[in-house]
Design a protein around this motif. Structure first.
Motif, PDB file in Angstrom:
ATOM      1  N   UNK A 173       0.841  -1.197   0.000  1.00  0.00           N
ATOM      2  CA  UNK A 173       0.000   0.000   0.000  1.00  0.00           C
ATOM      3  C   UNK A 173       0.872   1.242   0.000  1.00  0.00           C
ATOM      4  N   UNK A 174       1.929   1.222   0.787  1.00  0.00           N
ATOM      5  CA  UNK A 174       2.956   2.268   0.808  1.00  0.00           C
ATOM      6  C   UNK A 174       4.098   1.724   1.653  1.00  0.00           C
ATOM      7  N   UNK A 175       5.237   2.385   1.579  1.00  0.00           N
ATOM      8  CA  UNK A 175       6.383   1.913   2.336  1.00  0.00           C
ATOM      9  C   UNK A 175       6.166   1.943   3.832  1.00  0.00           C
ATOM     10  N   UNK A 176       5.576   3.027   4.325  1.00  0.00           N
ATOM     11  CA  UNK A 176       5.354   3.175   5.760  1.00  0.00           C
ATOM     12  C   UNK A 176       4.356   2.147   6.282  1.00  0.00           C
ATOM     13  N   UNK A 177       3.360   1.824   5.478  1.00  0.00           N
ATOM     14  CA  UNK A 177       2.332   0.889   5.905  1.00  0.00           C
ATOM     15  C   UNK A 177       2.844  -0.545   6.010  1.00  0.00           C
ATOM     16  N   UNK A 178       3.967  -0.837   5.394  1.00  0.00           N
ATOM     17  CA  UNK A 178       4.561  -2.161   5.559  1.00  0.00           C
ATOM     18  C   UNK A 178       5.009  -2.360   6.999  1.00  0.00           C
ATOM     19  N   UNK A 179       5.452  -1.259   7.641  1.00  0.00           N
ATOM     20  CA  UNK A 179       5.982  -1.346   9.003  1.00  0.00           C
ATOM     21  C   UNK A 179       4.973  -0.984  10.078  1.00  0.00           C
ATOM     22  N   UNK A 180       4.101  -0.006   9.775  1.00  0.00           N
ATOM     23  CA  UNK A 180       3.167   0.490  10.780  1.00  0.00           C
ATOM     24  C   UNK A 180       1.749   0.521  10.206  1.00  0.00           C
ATOM     25  N   UNK A 181       0.729   0.175  10.996  1.00  0.00           N
ATOM     26  CA  UNK A 181      -0.663   0.196  10.519  1.00  0.00           C
ATOM     27  C   UNK A 181      -1.252   1.601  10.542  1.00  0.00           C
ATOM     28  N   UNK A 182      -0.614   2.527   9.846  1.00  0.00           N
ATOM     29  CA  UNK A 182      -1.097   3.914   9.837  1.00  0.00           C
ATOM     30  C   UNK A 182      -2.386   4.005   9.030  1.00  0.00           C
ATOM     31  N   UNK A 183      -3.229   4.964   9.392  1.00  0.00           N
ATOM     32  CA  UNK A 183      -4.537   5.119   8.763  1.00  0.00           C
ATOM     33  C   UNK A 183      -4.608   6.297   7.804  1.00  0.00           C
ATOM     34  N   UNK A 184      -3.514   6.991   7.622  1.00  0.00           N
ATOM     35  CA  UNK A 184      -3.509   8.117   6.690  1.00  0.00           C
ATOM     36  C   UNK A 184      -2.161   8.164   5.986  1.00  0.00           C
ATOM     37  N   UNK A 185      -2.093   8.966   4.916  1.00  0.00           N
ATOM     38  CA  UNK A 185      -0.859   9.089   4.155  1.00  0.00           C
ATOM     39  C   UNK A 185      -0.087  10.314   4.620  1.00  0.00           C
ATOM     40  N   UNK A 186       1.177  10.125   4.939  1.00  0.00           N
ATOM     41  CA  UNK A 186       2.048  11.215   5.362  1.00  0.00           C
ATOM     42  C   UNK A 186       2.955  11.632   4.205  1.00  0.00           C
ATOM     43  N   UNK A 187       3.353  12.878   4.213  1.00  0.00           N
ATOM     44  CA  UNK A 187       4.134  13.408   3.098  1.00  0.00           C
ATOM     45  C   UNK A 187       5.460  12.683   2.942  1.00  0.00           C
ATOM     46  N   UNK A 188       6.016  12.168   4.043  1.00  0.00           N
ATOM     47  CA  UNK A 188       7.330  11.544   3.979  1.00  0.00           C
ATOM     48  C   UNK A 188       7.252  10.055   3.637  1.00  0.00           C
ATOM     49  N   UNK A 189       6.058   9.529   3.422  1.00  0.00           N
ATOM     50  CA  UNK A 189       5.909   8.122   3.054  1.00  0.00           C
ATOM     51  C   UNK A 189       6.459   7.900   1.639  1.00  0.00           C
ATOM     52  N   UNK A 190       6.738   6.653   1.315  1.00  0.00           N
ATOM     53  CA  UNK A 190       7.266   6.329  -0.010  1.00  0.00           C
ATOM     54  C   UNK A 190       6.336   5.354  -0.721  1.00  0.00           C
ATOM     55  N   UNK A 191       6.355   5.411  -2.055  1.00  0.00           N
ATOM     56  CA  UNK A 191       5.539   4.521  -2.887  1.00  0.00           C
ATOM     57  C   UNK A 191       4.085   4.507  -2.412  1.00  0.00           C
ATOM     58  N   UNK A 192       3.414   5.623  -2.557  1.00  0.00           N
ATOM     59  CA  UNK A 192       2.045   5.772  -2.072  1.00  0.00           C
ATOM     60  C   UNK A 192       1.054   5.134  -3.059  1.00  0.00           C
ATOM     61  N   UNK A 193       1.146   3.827  -3.206  1.00  0.00           N
ATOM     62  CA  UNK A 193       0.255   3.115  -4.127  1.00  0.00           C
ATOM     63  C   UNK A 193      -1.210   3.290  -3.758  1.00  0.00           C
ATOM     64  N   UNK A 194      -1.503   3.371  -2.490  1.00  0.00           N
ATOM     65  CA  UNK A 194      -2.884   3.504  -2.043  1.00  0.00           C
ATOM     66  C   UNK A 194      -3.531   4.781  -2.579  1.00  0.00           C
ATOM     67  N   UNK A 195      -2.750   5.818  -2.798  1.00  0.00           N
ATOM     68  CA  UNK A 195      -3.277   7.077  -3.324  1.00  0.00           C
ATOM     69  C   UNK A 195      -3.259   7.132  -4.854  1.00  0.00           C
ATOM     70  N   UNK A 196      -2.430   6.312  -5.480  1.00  0.00           N
ATOM     71  CA  UNK A 196      -2.265   6.375  -6.936  1.00  0.00           C
ATOM     72  C   UNK A 196      -3.096   5.352  -7.691  1.00  0.00           C
ATOM     73  N   UNK A 197      -3.496   4.254  -7.031  1.00  0.00           N
ATOM     74  CA  UNK A 197      -4.138   3.160  -7.750  1.00  0.00           C
ATOM     75  C   UNK A 197      -5.451   3.597  -8.408  1.00  0.00           C
ATOM     76  N   UNK A 198      -6.130   4.581  -7.836  1.00  0.00           N
ATOM     77  CA  UNK A 198      -7.395   5.056  -8.424  1.00  0.00           C
ATOM     78  C   UNK A 198      -7.173   5.793  -9.739  1.00  0.00           C
ATOM     79  N   UNK A 199      -5.936   6.186 -10.022  1.00  0.00           N
ATOM     80  CA  UNK A 199      -5.614   6.880 -11.274  1.00  0.00           C
ATOM     81  C   UNK A 199      -5.285   5.905 -12.400  1.00  0.00           C
ATOM     82  N   UNK A 200      -5.226   4.610 -12.085  1.00  0.00           N
ATOM     83  CA  UNK A 200      -4.916   3.587 -13.082  1.00  0.00           C
ATOM     84  C   UNK A 200      -6.212   3.137 -13.745  1.00  0.00           C
TER      85      UNK A 200
END
Length: 367
Positions: A173-200
């Motif tokens: 889903x994103x790099x940060x979410x692999x390590x922590x069960x965060x519920x929102x996207x932070x600017x410093x996260x990497x590979x934000x697939x969860x935010x981009x997949x809707x554009x595919x």
């Protein structure tokens, strides 16, 4: 806190084999370029490709004379071309596709260091190689992203609308979410697939093991739920992070998917309905994406894209490349650099424990 978290996420994102599993060898008499571990094959080319960020990546092109499509393969974080070579050959043969795999900057014999921004430039370079060197068209290319490779794969598919399809193998889903069960996207996260997949807007196949100990199964399920044009997913019971190719269902399901995406959009309506039965009742996704637009607007966008797709198929390769260059330049200006990825890699051995020797690949299609 944000900077520390970003640094940790970056360190865990990349783990190139050290030392690399191969060297690039040029035969003195013939000038043929090959990987040191393998003899030269007439249908295999080894390439060195300069990227827009000043690095040079190594790529491997496997040609199949029966191919209707070309797969652009972005591998996982603990592999390089030497380890993927035999799998690439098998996929090309059994799926009847051309295949281009590449090593990210800092992997194998590619120069530079692995960073998020470099991987975006790496996949752009590989794509342009397919268009310029092999005459591939955007609508004839299928993207394949495995694990961390799902990051550059989703990013490219979100920016170029006419790929034939994409396959996501144990995606994040994103790099940060692999390590922590965060519920929102932070600017410093990497590979934000969860935010981009809707554009595919092309068909998406998601493959994930239910016992994945590196990227939890929930990542694949959530990405699949958020896809616009979802295909029947492949949830491999008992599958871990790096053994999915060993399951008989793996190859069969991909073959079926490729056969389906050969059809026109109108002919694919049947499998869209079939895929809906795999989707559980939707819960609110506000906790994941506060800014997500309504599904109705997404439907309108997809319908508009369907209409324009047939018209844009007549676009020449030159025009496609010009459009690609403009898109890449705009995206590069808007991105923040995360070049802190190359700091020390303590505590990353746990990410690689699911990695099994590629030597087992000869068992994939045994019998």
């Amino acid at each position: 806190m944000g900077g520390v978290t970003s640094s940790v996420a970056a360190k865990l994102a990349f783990f190139p084999p050290s030392p690399p599993s191969y060297e690039v060898v040029t035969e003195p008499e013939s000038g043929v370029v090959r990987l040191s571990r393998y003899p030269h094959r007439e249908n295999v080319e080894v390439l060195r490709l300069p990227t827009r960020r000043g690095t040079e990546i190594v790529a491997l092109y496997v040609r199949n004379p029966m191919a209707a499509f070309t797969v652009l393969y972005s591998h996982g974080n603990a592999a390089d071309l030497g380890q993927m070579y035999e799998l690439f050959l098998e996929l090309s043969i059994h799926l009847r596709v051309n295949l281009l795999g590449y090593d990210y900057s800092g992997y194998g014999q590619s120069s530079g260091k692995p960073t998020e921004q470099n991987t975006y430039a790496d996949i752009e370079t590989a794509y342009k190689c397919l268009v310029e060197n092999y005459g591939a068209k955007e609508e004839e290319i299928i993207l394949y992203g495995q694990s961390v490779g799902s990051g550059p794969t989703v990013d490219l598919a979100a920016r170029l609308p006419h790929f034939r399809a994409i396959m996501l193998h144990s995606p994040i889903l994103s790099g940060l979410r692999v390590m922590y069960p965060v519920k929102r996207t932070y600017w410093f996260d990497i590979y934000k697939n969860i935010d981009k997949i809707s554009l595919v807007n092309c068909p998406v196949l998601v493959i994930h093991g239910t016992s994945d100990e590196v990227v939890d199964f929930s990542h694949g399920k959530k990405l699949w739920e958020l896809c616009n044009e979802k295909y029947e997913p492949l949830w491999l019971k008992g599958g871990k992070h790096c053994d999915l190719e060993l399951f008989p269902e793996y190859l069969k399901h991909i073959k079926k998917f490729i056969s389906t995406v050969e059809k026109s959009p109108s002919q694919r309506s049947t499998w869209r309905k079939s895929a809906e039965q795999f989707e559980p009742p939707r819960k609110s996704t506000d906790c994941f994406e506060p800014s997500r637009k309504s599904i109705d607007r997404r439907e309108k966008s997809r319908q508009s894209t369907e209409k324009s797709r047939s018209k844009d198929q007549r676009t020449t390769n030159v025009e496609n490349l010009e459009k690609l260059k403009i898109s890449f330049d705009q995206m590069e200006k808007s991105r923040r650099s995360l070049d802190c990825f190359d700091k020390s890699r303590k505590n990353i051995d746990q990410l690689d424990r699911g990695r099994k020797s590629v030597d087992r690949l000869d068992r994939i299609w045994a019998g």
